[in-house]
Design an enzyme around this catalytic site. Structure first.
Site: not given
Ligand code: ACO
Length: 322
Positions: A114, A249, A279
């Site tokens: 990214c 980003h 993204n």
């Molecule tokens: N719908 C419903 N529930 C979901 C989903 C979904 N799509 N995805 C995950 N969950 C659930 C999980 O299973 C988890 O359930 P549990 O508590 O029963 O285990 C719960 O939701 C919480 O999951 P988390 O992963 O802790 O959720 P979080 O609030 O962290 O959000 C997200 C996830 C959106 C992916 C976030 O962590 C994020 O944006 N991370 C950074 C991404 C990023 O910046 N990437 C870098 C760039 S990408 C690149 O370089 C290619």
């Protein structure tokens, strides 16, 4: 003469298909409200079967060249940032060179996930400032939808397709003030996408798809982007109040809001495209920049901070007096 890299043209391309959260909620266990509240995303664009990173790059690049009014033959270097190249080789840069019909230039790809377009801006700036190049075309182009496992609700909700472009030219007028790029390969396990043909022992189920421990990536991203903001301001002896626009980003609205808070900027000064684009990896910063230039938000003479964070981890910033 002090040489600056000045942006003389921008372009962008988004494929036609709009895939909403609602649509995704029919195929995996998720909901529009969960996705929007956790990420800020409502929909993303998905490339058609006929499209590739190079075909989308061509459209964005042609726009940037047209805006600049320059002859494509004047371009010395083409740099394409992509993690979803059409082919392992030739590079997408070379494929774009062929599509644009430019004979006398050098073309190559940058792979920094990214952060790719910020890395490309940094490389281009070094060539222009040193006098080695006069015009450099930079394109970030991604078909993330083809490396997403559409049965994995933790990643398939995040990504989209598109291409953004800028054309830089040497100038005595200010342009890029500084760029800062970093990598730390220690974090491979938190975010990776195996190459199914070349990887040794890749998990067959996940071969070729994005694997991410989102929660852990989130925490590192927020801290790292906070640090890069400080580094960029310090390098330019600049106060945060002097920045007119933040073009981040587009990974997650909560990460973007944390960076804006660090800069004490109102969200009105932040360019956000995430809601309708998701993204788009290395395309996202250039797509957002293009949008805000075209709709008149970013004006000549304003100070703009571009930043990104991605797999590697890689991260970086570019401070520009547009
Ligand atoms: N719908 C419903 N529930 C979901 C989903 C979904 N799509 N995805 C995950 N969950 C659930 C999980 O299973 C988890 O359930 P549990 O508590 O029963 O285990 C719960 O939701 C919480 O999951 P988390 O992963 O802790 O959720 P979080 O609030 O962290 O959000 C997200 C996830 C959106 C992916 C976030 O962590 C994020 O944006 N991370 C950074 C991404 C990023 O910046 N990437 C870098 C760039 S990408 C690149 O370089 C290619």
């Amino acid at each position: 003469m002090t040489r600056y890299s000045r942006i003389i043209g921008t372009g962008g391309y988004l494929p036609e298909e709009v895939r909403t959260n609602e649509h995704i909620s029919h195929t995996v266990d998720t909901s529009d409200s969960w996705i929007f509240e956790r990420t800020g995303i409502k929909s993303r664009r998905i490339a058609g079967a006929h499209e590739t990173a190079s075909s989308m790059a061509e459209i964005a690049a042609r726009q940037a060249i047209a805006v600049s009014g320059c002859d494509p033959e004047e371009i010395d270097i083409i740099i394409v940032a992509t993690g979803t190249p059409d082919r392992v080789y030739p590079s997408t840069g070379c494929l774009l060179q062929q599509r644009l019909g430019i004979k006398n230039c050098v073309a190559f790809d940058v792979q920094a996930a990214c952060s790719g377009s910020i890395f490309a801006l940094s490389i281009a700036d070094q060539y222009i400032k040193s006098g080695a190049a006069k015009k450099v075309l930079i394109v970030g182009s991604e078909i993330c939808s083809r490396i997403v496992d559409w049965t994995d609700r933790s990643t398939c909700i995040l990504f989209g397709d598109g291409a953004g472009a800028v054309l830089l030219a040497v100038s005595e007028e200010t342009g890029i003030l500084s760029t800062h790029i970093h990598s730390d390969g220690e974090y491979e396990d938190l975010l990776y996408c195996p190459n199914p043909q070349a990887a040794a022992g890749a998990d067959e189920q996940q071969a070729g798809y994005i694997n991410m421990r989102g929660n852990e990536v989130f925490k590192v991203a927020v801290n790292t982007l906070g640090r890069i903001v400080e580094e960029t301001l310090d390098a330019n002896s600049m106060d945060r109040s002097e920045i007119d626009w933040l073009v981040p980003h587009q990974a997650n609205i909560r990460i973007i809001a944390a960076t804006a808070k660090k800069l004490k900027m109102s969200m009105d000064q932040v360019v956000v495209t995430l809601e309708t684009q998701g993204n788009t990896s290395s395309a996202s910063v250039l797509l957002a920049f293009n949008e805000a230039v075209r709709d008149g938000r970013i004006q000549r003479g304003q100070v703009v901070l571009l930043e990104a964070f991605g797999a590697g981890f890689t991260w970086g910033s570019a401070l520009i007096k547009y």
